[in-house]
Design an enzyme around this catalytic site. Structure first.
Site, PDB file in Angstrom:
ATOM      1  N   TRP A 202       0.840  -1.218   0.000  1.00  0.00           N
ATOM      2  CA  TRP A 202       0.000   0.000   0.000  1.00  0.00           C
ATOM      3  C   TRP A 202       0.863   1.251   0.000  1.00  0.00           C
ATOM      4  O   TRP A 202       0.395   2.353  -0.284  1.00  0.00           O
ATOM      5  CB  TRP A 202      -0.964  -0.009   1.199  1.00  0.00           C
ATOM      6  N   ASP A 203       2.146   1.066   0.288  1.00  0.00           N
ATOM      7  CA  ASP A 203       3.107   2.172   0.312  1.00  0.00           C
ATOM      8  C   ASP A 203       3.003   3.033  -0.952  1.00  0.00           C
ATOM      9  O   ASP A 203       3.112   4.258  -0.895  1.00  0.00           O
ATOM     10  CB  ASP A 203       4.548   1.639   0.391  1.00  0.00           C
TER      11      ASP A 203
ATOM     12  N   LYS B 192       2.423   0.098  16.388  1.00  0.00           N
ATOM     13  CA  LYS B 192       3.617   0.118  15.552  1.00  0.00           C
ATOM     14  C   LYS B 192       3.758   1.433  14.775  1.00  0.00           C
ATOM     15  O   LYS B 192       4.825   2.003  14.678  1.00  0.00           O
ATOM     16  CB  LYS B 192       3.536  -1.048  14.563  1.00  0.00           C
ATOM     17  N   GLN B 193       2.658   1.868  14.185  1.00  0.00           N
ATOM     18  CA  GLN B 193       2.736   3.032  13.296  1.00  0.00           C
ATOM     19  C   GLN B 193       1.404   3.761  13.277  1.00  0.00           C
ATOM     20  O   GLN B 193       0.397   3.229  13.747  1.00  0.00           O
ATOM     21  CB  GLN B 193       3.117   2.590  11.885  1.00  0.00           C
TER      22      GLN B 193
ATOM     23  N   GLU C 135       0.355  -3.005  12.705  1.00  0.00           N
ATOM     24  CA  GLU C 135       0.351  -4.461  12.521  1.00  0.00           C
ATOM     25  C   GLU C 135       0.557  -5.247  13.812  1.00  0.00           C
ATOM     26  O   GLU C 135       0.458  -6.471  13.817  1.00  0.00           O
ATOM     27  CB  GLU C 135       1.450  -4.834  11.514  1.00  0.00           C
TER      28      GLU C 135
HETATM   29  O1  IFM Z   1       3.530  -1.558   4.074  1.00  0.00           O
HETATM   30  C1  IFM Z   1       4.403  -1.546   5.151  1.00  0.00           C
HETATM   31  C2  IFM Z   1       3.633  -1.850   6.406  1.00  0.00           C
HETATM   32  O2  IFM Z   1       2.643  -0.879   6.636  1.00  0.00           O
HETATM   33  C3  IFM Z   1       4.561  -1.916   7.591  1.00  0.00           C
HETATM   34  N1  IFM Z   1       5.564  -2.903   7.368  1.00  0.00           N
HETATM   35  C4  IFM Z   1       6.370  -2.642   6.171  1.00  0.00           C
HETATM   36  C5  IFM Z   1       5.496  -2.557   4.944  1.00  0.00           C
HETATM   37  C6  IFM Z   1       6.348  -2.230   3.707  1.00  0.00           C
HETATM   38  O3  IFM Z   1       6.895  -0.961   3.822  1.00  0.00           O
END
Ligand code: IFM
Length: 721
Positions: free
Chosen positions: A325-326, A574-575, A467
């Site tokens: 999705w990046d 995580k984010q 995640e």
């Molecule tokens: O797409 C990301 C994910 O959101 C977090 N882990 C790494 C992936 C690739 O950058």
């Protein structure tokens, strides 16, 4: 501004990081910033876009081409290489204005000084071509030997991929075709060199390497220059034959290294014309932002069918060379604003890979399109059910990225919709875009759970951007994106009845279902403190601090998420998750609510993903907190310039470049600090510049026109160019 990065002195432990930092690429291939004498031990690699291979049960990953730059130097019987002979002086440089890598190494010997200077680039003009110049001088009469050739013994994470090599020695060059034993893919590398001095030349092949030994005696004052061209093509390239390779090599013979370098400089200047972002008053921000842009420009696919940008760019096989999705959520805006045809290519990738998404949805019992979490060609999902290895037992850990990170389909649809919205080019809808968006909406429609006693729909058992918390219900980000897709698909079906008619469904029924789903899909509402719960039950988790949770780790590479991770039962995420939602849809809640959520979630975020900082920076800008945004922006812009990024998830190596952070830094600069929006009549700005910034200037495309935007604290100008 200096358009160079430099690394003085040699430190062996920095080899992997510098390989990423000094990368040169052209969208077809990426050449890691390694030295000419390096082998797979030092992670030398020429990483290829869009060609994959699988060996046995290993992870399917992109191929690294045989390394056509492989060259080493022997003087009076001693090989001078790094790591090995300690240098007197060593320096590496990357001219990121023009994508040119160079190094200088000086060795002091008992007989005098030896100096090696090299330069190389991956041609933007002709993406199958790379060029190198290799200059040696010695201030004494020495017996010099240079070996230059192709190294087929490549770095693989899940290899070795090549099982068979064919080697030939055409005039002043070599040719190697390496064939994979997994999927019978082939990669051919041709090299041709020329020298400006008399020498003895001998063919040599050894240990999966083929090339030439060039011997001469130095006169104590001359500089000896070897130039070479490296041509790469693969079984995935359309309409390729040796003749085309030969034609490229002839161009090298005609123009030489210098002639081709001038073309390279021109091509890059053309790209920078509308890509450069100027920031007056903050050299560091301007340099790191343009360095980020350099990476995006180096990895954007310009040729070839059905290609997009992998999560680690073209820096190696990490993350299986797959597209996440990046691309849509973090990188697409840069291309939309600066180079719409490049953006179109990225969007087309999702249309071309729809078939894979339909099959994936079907395999899980859903309808519509469930895009690959880690997409390889054709939409094949490279994500395994065991994507992390436990550091304590060495056993694979069941992860749910592939089957539960359903927000990926929304990203695919978002890309298509945003492209149409910002370019006004709706031909992509006709070319399969409308179908793809509709299938994404059908997917979300099939995920909706309806309570018998409530007129509200829910989505259960998913993983959001954070995640670490797996299999949760009603992740706010996921539900918001699903609602957006349902609404947008319904709008499209109504706006394009002639296209809707061609779908194998009754458009009226679908539209009604999608509207109903969008209206009734549950979204978290702010609690009495104004906080949006990231998912059902998040509020009841242990509210341990980040330091406390980090202190519970028993191993530095331990995975924080999953069933037993240190973060899983806590509020540590995580984010950016809710924050990503709010930065995409700021109109959903007041600035006060946005700010409260920013303040609440930031201390609870590990920022364990390089995707996190830019979303915090974006939302902080939207809330008028430029100073709070700034460190997050800089972290994102410097993701590939600073050491200490996360390199491991469990025992899995995840190092490489970070294009999503680079794209996110760009978004923060122009959409965050610049406050760029698009109204009915084109671009508008609502700036919120950080303290030191005197001005911000960039170009942006909208509906076939290009605009120059100049912002100075309280005033700005937007002009068509
Ligand atoms: O797409 C990301 C994910 O959101 C977090 N882990 C790494 C992936 C690739 O950058």
């Amino acid at each position: 501004m200096e358009w160079e990065i430099r690394e003085e002195r040699f430190k062996e432990e920095r080899i992997p990081a510098l390989g990423n930092r000094f990368l040169v690429g052209n969208g077809y291939l990426g050449v890691r910033g390694t030295l000419e004498e390096y082998t797979k031990t030092q992670l030398a690699a020429v990483n290829l876009a869009g060609i994959f291979d699988q060996v046995g049960d290993g992870w399917r990953e992109p191929l690294n081409a045989p390394n056509g730059f492989y060259t080493w130097l022997k003087v009076d019987g001693i090989i001078y290489r790094l790591p090995g002979e300690e240098p007197e002086e060593h320096c590496m440089e990357l001219d990121y204005r023009h994508g040119i890598f160079s190094r200088k190494t000086v060795w002091k010997t008992e007989r005098g000084m030896i100096t090696l200077k090299t330069e190389r680039f991956a041609s933007l003009d002709q993406v199958h071509l790379c060029c190198m110049r290799y200059c040696v001088s010695a201030d004494f009469h020495g017996e010099i030997e240079i070996f230059t050739g192709i190294d087929g013994d490549v770095w693989d994470i899940h290899g070795p991929h090549y099982g068979r090599f064919e080697i030939e020695f055409p005039d002043r060059g070599s040719r190697m075709t390496a064939v994979t034993h997994g999927e019978d893919q082939s990669v051919t590398v041709l090299e041709r060199f020329r020298t400006d001095f008399p020498c003895e030349i001998r063919e040599r092949s050894f240990d999966k390497k083929a090339g030439h030994q060039i011997a001469f005696v130095s006169d104590g004052c001359s500089r000896y220059t070897l130039e070479k061209a490296v041509v790469v093509f693969t079984s995935r390239d359309e309409q390729w034959d040796m003749l085309r390779g030969e034609m490229i090599l002839r161009q090298f013979e005609r123009l030489g290294y210098e002639g081709l370098k001038q073309m390279q400089i021109q091509c890059w200047e053309n790209l920078w014309k509308y890509s450069e972002v100027r920031i007056e008053g903050d050299e560091e921000a301007m340099a790191s932002l343009n360095y980020s842009i350099y990476h995006l420009l180096s990895i954007a696919p310009r040729e070839g069918k059905s290609l997009s940008i992998p999560a680690r760019g073209l820096s190696g096989q990490t993350y299986k060379g797959a597209v996440f999705w990046d691309t849509e959520m973090f990188m697409l805006d840069f291309f939309l604003f600066t180079d719409p045809p490049a953006a179109r290519k990225l969007v087309k990738y999702r249309i071309d890979t729809l078939e894979g998404a339909l099959q994936k949805a079907e395999s899980y019992g859903w309808k519509g399109a469930f895009y690959a979490w880690e997409s390889q060609e054709g939409g094949r999902d490279a994500c395994t059910d065991y994507n992390v290895t436990d550091v304590f037992t060495g056993r694979p850990v069941r992860t749910y990225f592939r089957d539960k990170q359903v927000h990926i389909s929304a990203a695919a649809a978002y890309g298509i919709l945003r492209y149409v919205e910002l370019t006004g080019d709706d031909s992509v809808l006709e070319e399969g875009g409308l179908r793809a968006v509709t299938e994404c909406a059908r997917f979300y429609d099939s995920l909706l759970l309806k309570y018998l006693d409530r007129d509200e729909y829910e989505i259960h058992d998913v993983i959001g951007p954070d995640e670490y918390h797996e299999r949760v219900n009603n992740n706010g980000y996921t539900n918001r994106m699903a609602k957006y897709v349902l609404e947008s698909a319904a709008d499209l079906l109504e706006r394009y009845p002639y296209l809707a008619q061609k779908l194998p469904y009754d458009a009226g029924t679908l539209t009604e279902r999608f509207r109903d789903g969008a209206v009734h899909l549950k979204l978290p509402v702010p609690d009495e403190e104004g906080i949006l719960e990231q998912f059902d039950g998040y509020g009841k988790l242990e509210d341990a601090s980040l330091d406390e949770v980090r202190g519970r780790l028993l191993h530095e590479k331990e995975y924080w998420g999953g069933a037993n991770g240190v973060a899983s039962h806590t509020k540590i995420i995580k984010q950016a998750d809710v924050v990503t939602w709010l930065s995409l849809f700021p109109e959903d809640y007041s600035r006060d609510i946005q700010k409260k959520n920013w303040e609440y979630y930031e201390p609870r975020t590990e920022h364990g993903s390089s995707l996190s900082s830019c979303m915090y920076a974006m939302l902080a800008c939207r809330c008028g907190m430029a100073e709070k945004a700034y460190p997050f922006f800089l972290k994102s812009a410097k993701a590939d310039l600073t050491d200490g990024g996360k390199e491991w998830a469990g025992l899995v190596y995840i190092g490489g470049t970070h294009p999503a952070a680079e794209g996110g830094a760009y978004m923060t600069a122009v959409e965050g600090f610049g406050g760029l929006r698009f109204g009915k009549n084109g671009p508008e700005v609502k700036p919120c510049l950080p303290k030191g910034w005197e001005s911000l200037q960039f170009y942006v495309c909208w509906h076939g026109e290009r605009y120059l935007i100049k912002i100075e604290k309280e005033k700005w100008e937007i002009g068509k160019v």
